[in-house]
Structure formats: C-alpha cells, structure tokens
Design an enzyme around this catalytic site. Structure first.
Site, PDB file in Angstrom:
ATOM      1  N   GLU A 165     -39.935 -16.819 -37.663  1.00 60.68           N
ATOM      2  CA  GLU A 165     -40.548 -15.540 -37.324  1.00 60.68           C
ATOM      3  C   GLU A 165     -41.153 -15.551 -35.922  1.00 60.68           C
ATOM      4  OE1 GLU A 165     -40.227 -12.865 -38.875  1.00 60.68           O
ATOM      5  OE2 GLU A 165     -39.843 -13.318 -40.988  1.00 60.68           O
ATOM      6  N   ASP A 224     -29.348 -14.488 -44.107  1.00 61.22           N
ATOM      7  CA  ASP A 224     -28.725 -13.375 -43.391  1.00 61.22           C
ATOM      8  C   ASP A 224     -28.400 -13.656 -41.930  1.00 61.22           C
ATOM      9  OD1 ASP A 224     -31.449 -13.520 -42.965  1.00 61.22           O
ATOM     10  OD2 ASP A 224     -31.859 -11.402 -43.327  1.00 61.22           O
ATOM     11  N   GLU A 227     -35.394  -1.580 -51.719  1.00 57.20           N
ATOM     12  CA  GLU A 227     -35.348  -2.926 -51.152  1.00 57.20           C
ATOM     13  C   GLU A 227     -34.253  -3.760 -51.816  1.00 57.20           C
ATOM     14  OE1 GLU A 227     -37.043  -6.113 -48.678  1.00 57.20           O
ATOM     15  OE2 GLU A 227     -37.003  -3.932 -48.610  1.00 57.20           O
ATOM     16  N   GLU A 259     -32.428  -2.254 -40.992  1.00 54.42           N
ATOM     17  CA  GLU A 259     -31.042  -2.722 -41.053  1.00 54.42           C
ATOM     18  C   GLU A 259     -30.012  -1.607 -41.206  1.00 54.42           C
ATOM     19  OE1 GLU A 259     -33.805  -5.933 -41.836  1.00 54.42           O
ATOM     20  OE2 GLU A 259     -33.511  -4.034 -42.906  1.00 54.42           O
TER      21      GLU A 259
END
Length: 592
Positions: A193, A328, A445, A495
């Site tokens: 992150e 991902d 989600e 996204e």
C-alpha cells in the site's frame, strides 16, 4: 478650471493622432519590465516554462531519520545488480485515433461536475483532516490508516495537476515533500500500500510537474522501502517492520498475498529510471525471477495462487486462484511493467500471455441471464489436489476484479490479440451491467452469479434455466440470474470506471461516456454527504435508503474521481500511448 476638463484631450482629432504612439510606448515599457523581471541570468525568452513550473521551486524537507545510513545485512554487491534493460522497442499504438474529436459543451459540463465533486471533497479534507490519511465524510475530522503519512494528499497530487488546479497542487506538493516518514505510531508499514499510494503518487506527480523536490522525497521513501528486501533471499515480507529491518531479522512471508511483494515492479522500476540507480529495479527483478521460475510448477500451471511462500520461494502450497483480492495487481503489473520498460524485457509480456491463457480457460465465465446479456465476469477457481487435481470454478465476482476488462484491453492492443480485445469489452460491460441492475445503481463488493454450463466457447450464449436459478438463488428479490450479494457494500471503488475509461480510449465508443455518466450520477445520489462522499453499506436496497459509512479512502480522489474526470476529458490528456497507470491510477511516463 476643474480637474476633469484638464484631463480631457483638446479635440477628438488630437486624440486620434497621439493615442497610438502613447499606447505603444506604454506597452513596450511594460513588456520590457516583465522580461527583465522574469528572465533569470542565463535564461532566454524561449526557455520560459509554463505557469505550473515558473513559480518558486517547492522546498524539500528530509525526514528525521535517514534510511540510507542503515547498513544492509544481506546486501547485493554492486557488480551483481541487474541493470535496467536497454534497447526499447517501438511499442504498438494503444489509443484509438481521434482525428475529429470535438470537446463539446455537453461533455465539458459533465467534466466540470466531476471536478466540483473533487473540490468539495478536497476542501473538506483540507479544513477537517489535513495531514491525516483520510477524511471522515460524515462525522468530520480525519483518521490514519496508512502510517499517518497523509495518504490523501499524496494520492491526490497528480489528480490536482491533471485537473489544472495549480494553487492546490503546489500547496499539496509542498506538504507532501515535508512528510516525515520516521514520524509514525506504527511499528511496521504495509509495503504494498505504501508503494502504490505514496511512492507511486510522488513519482507520478514528478513525472507530470518536473518538481525536483517530489523526486527527492520519492527517493527518500524508496530508500526506506528498499530495506524491506534486506532478507536472506532478497524476498520482501508483506510488512516492513522497522526494527527488524534495522537489526537484520526480516524474513519473507510463508503465506503472503501474492499481489503484495509481486506488485511493486512499476514503482521501483520507475524510481530506477528517474534516479539512474539500478538497485530498485534489481529488487523487483528478483521477485519477477521467482514468479518466472514457479509459473509452471503451481497446481494450476500458468497462474500463481492467491498466497505464496516467499521465504522458501515456493508457489505450491496454496490452491486458490483469482483476479480479485490477494492477487489482482500481480497480473496487471506484468503487462504494464513490460510497457513501462519500453518492451525491452519480453519476459514480462510472455508471463502475462501465459497467465491469460489459464485465466480465460479457468476463471472467466459468461453468466446465465434471462436476457442473454453479452457480458463476462472473472470468478474464483479452486484446484482439488486431493481429488485428482480437479479444477472447480466458483462464479463469485469481486468489484476489485473489474480492472480485468481494462487489463485485457491493454494487453490485447499491446500484443495484437483480437480475442483479448473481445474479452476485455465483455468484461468491462459486465461490470457496467452489474451496476445497472442494482436498485441503487452500484455493484456490490462481492456477489455470486450462475455460470453458463457446457459452453464450447466462452463467448457463446447459454439458455436460461429458471429452475436452476430458483433452486439455488439466495437473493430472489434481485435481478434474475443473481445467486447472492454476499458483501453488498460499495466502498467508492474505481475498478469499474477504470475499465470503462480504458475501453473508451481504445475504442472511441462514445456510448461509454453516457454509461459512465449514469454510473457517476448513481454514485453521487447514494454517497454524497455534507463534507464529501461516503461508502455505503448495502447497494441492494431502494434508492435513497442506503446507509452511509464514515469512510472515504484516498483512492476516491486518487482513482475513482480521476477516472471519471479523464473519461470526460479530451483524449490527449494522459494518453495511453504516453503513460502507463499503476494500480492506484498514478500515470508514469513511458520512456521513449
């Protein structure tokens, strides 16, 4: 005689003769004074830079601890460092040719509305949470979720620049280069992150603005993050533990999310490109070599499971596979790092192409719907090693996985694979469909669908089986074809609009912008607060009834609103032929 009569010219004729020469003299004097003031010694008129860079340079302030003074315990010898690859290829054109594009008032209206929302959130953050990682959009104030290093400021830097908010950009950049990365209450930092948000944000803002202080701060942060690789096998852990790094007791994780250590290649490569120091690229090159060596030895050869053993450099201990959480951006970064390196290292492209073969065969599915919607989704796959290696698909979809449409489009254009373009289109429209059929206009989600059975080709339709749906659905009040909405929240994620943006830039299809506007209006109706925008708990309730959550992560400004802004902007702004965007939507300049 009054003053007015003295100042009045003697006659109209006299004024018409004398005024031009007087004006010319005044204008010439002003021009000379401006040039005298603005042109520094040794600087020509032609070298005057745009207004963003003409002002006083932003002053860098170092952190209170210098990680470059920390001795490495498992160093790489200088002659063993892997240099940046050379010999860049002529990369294929990615973006659609927009020869007759006209930015009309209708589109500009939409773009200005997105900008207004951004500014409202930004101004609330400045007033209520300046220096905190994020704003509390309901109760006010701020909270720290990523070390207390002003994640929203750094994440929003390039958005401020892109939206032509010069004063706000300079104010934010001045604050970003004064962040003290030694000042935190945490004893460890999330390596992934911090890299994608802070390091990526600083590098991108430098790429756009050329402000040297931003690159200096990025290098300072990169030095700290580089120490996460100081382990016996040079594989980093998911966390950078400060004391362990200083004492030499760090180890790679035995069951770390694959997307953590394997999604650092863009930021570290760009840092090496900009500083000329190869050690950052060398660090991620070693992780790539681990991926390369294990790609065919997993329980689903060609892909990597969601968890990897970096400590023992093994990929055989886990058997779940996904394009969603935990893995991902591993796949996203394969093709994007290939582009960032100018195509000079073809192994990144080869790894991506091989992985997508397996993704298409085992993870992608067409949902069974009564209207035979022409869409695709990515699910989760499990390999039953105790049952002869049987591969089971779970048609459960994650909003996080909606990036895959844009990934397939980018990869298809880069590798000239038309089938990947077809898949990318259907994946993108799949997530758009997921928004459109929800009562609130937003996709959950995590949710479950019914995969078509027995299709010879992924792109073929399948008949609607009403009995199958009735027997297994847990959400009978939702659109027919939905199995459940297991996690019904919407967390302001980017996204879906990310892939819509990529598809518009690649196809030039104007209907995508209308669909994007529908998404934007639905999001605003459900999430708007007095201070900004808030995540919501349940997208399956009636419009206007969704419970708001006191959360507005930095990616709302850094990604979601940026993508909405870009899809309503002229296509030359952050061209996909000139920039490649990291997983936090930070654009890096592709070296030519």
């Amino acid at each position: 005689m009054n003053r007015r009569s003295v100042l009045r010219p003697a006659s109209t004729h006299a004024m018409s003769v004398r005024r031009p020469s007087r004006l010319l003299f005044v204008l010439a004097t002003l021009c000379f004074m401006i040039l005298f003031i603005r042109i520094l010694p040794g600087q020509s008129v032609m070298n005057l830079t745009p207004s963003f860079a003409r002002k006083q340079p932003i002053a860098f302030r170092p952190s209170s601890f210098d990680w470059s003074t920390v001795q490495e315990h498992f160093p790489v010898q200088p002659d063993s460092l892997t240099p940046l690859p050379t010999g860049h290829k002529k990369l294929p054109k990615v973006q659609h040719d927009f020869p007759s594009y006209e930015h009309d008032e209708h589109t500009e209206f939409r773009r200005s509305k997105v900008k207004d929302v951004f500014l409202k959130c930004w101004n609330s953050y400045k007033a209520q949470a300046w220096g905190k990682d994020e704003l509390r959009p309901i109760s006010g104030g701020g909270k720290d979720t990523f070390g207390g290093w002003a994640a929203t400021i750094v994440d929003a830097l390039d958005a401020l620049y892109i939206m032509d908010l010069e004063d706000e950009f300079r104010h934010a950049a001045a604050a970003a280069v004064e962040i003290d990365f030694a000042d935190t209450e945490d004893t460890a930092v999330n390596l992934f992150e911090t890299t994608i948000r802070h390091l990526g944000g600083l590098l991108s803002a430098y790429d756009l603005s050329g402000e040297e202080a931003l690159l200096r701060k990025a290098k300072e942060l990169g030095e700290m993050l580089y120490h996460a690789f100081d382990t016996p096998n040079r594989m980093p852990g998911f966390w950078l533990d400060f004391e362990a790094a200083k004492s030499g007791t760090q180890l790679g994780g035995t069951r770390d999310p694959a997307a953590g250590p394997a999604s650092l290649s863009m930021e570290f490569s760009r840092l090496s490109q900009l500083t000329g120091d190869p050690k950052y690229f060398d660090a991620v090159h070693r992780v790539k070599k681990f991926l390369q060596d294990t790609q065919e030895s997993t329980s689903l050869p060609g892909m990597w499971p969601t968890h990897l053993d970096f400590q023992h450099m093994s990929a055989s201990g886990s058997h779940g596979y996904s394009l969603g959480a935990l893995s991902d951006s591993l796949y996203e970064y394969l093709i994007k790092t290939y582009l960032l390196l100018g195509g000079a290292d073809d192994s990144w492209r080869q790894m991506y192409a091989r992985a997508m073969e397996v993704v298409e065969k085992h993870l992608l599915f067409r949902p069974m719907t009564p209207r035979k919607d022409d869409v695709l989704f990515s699910g989760n796959t499990w390999v039953r090693v105790d049952e002869g290696g049987r591969v089971d698909l779970d048609a459960e979809v994650q909003h996080l996985g909606c990036f895959a449409g844009g990934m397939f489009l980018l990869g298809g254009r880069t590798m000239d694979v038309s089938r990947h373009l077809d898949i990318g289109v259907r994946l993108t429209w799949g997530c758009r469909w997921g928004y459109s059929v929800m009562p609130t206009g937003m996709m959950p989600e995590i949710f479950g669908l019914f995969a078509c059975r027995g299709n010879e080709d992924l792109l073929d339709f399948c008949p609607w089986d009403n009995e199958r749906w009735r027997a297994h659905t847990l959400a009978p009040t939702l659109e027919k074809g939905w199995r459940n909405a297991r996690e019904p929240a919407y967390q302001l994620r980017p996204e879906a609009i990310e892939s819509m943006f990529v598809l518009w830039r690649i196809s030039g299809d104007e209907s995508l912008r209308d669909a994007a506007w529908d998404m934007f209006e639905s999001i605003m109706q459900a999430t708007e607060t007095d201070l900004g925008n808030a995540a919501i708990a349940n997208v399956t309730v009636k419009r206007g009834q969704a419970e708001k959550l006191d959360s507005m992560e930095s990616f709302w400004l850094g990604e979601t609103l940026k993508y909405f802004y870009l899809i309503f902007s002229p296509p030359g702004l952050i061209s996909l032929d000139e920039y490649v965007l990291n997983t936090e939507a930070h654009p890096f300049k592709i070296p030519r």
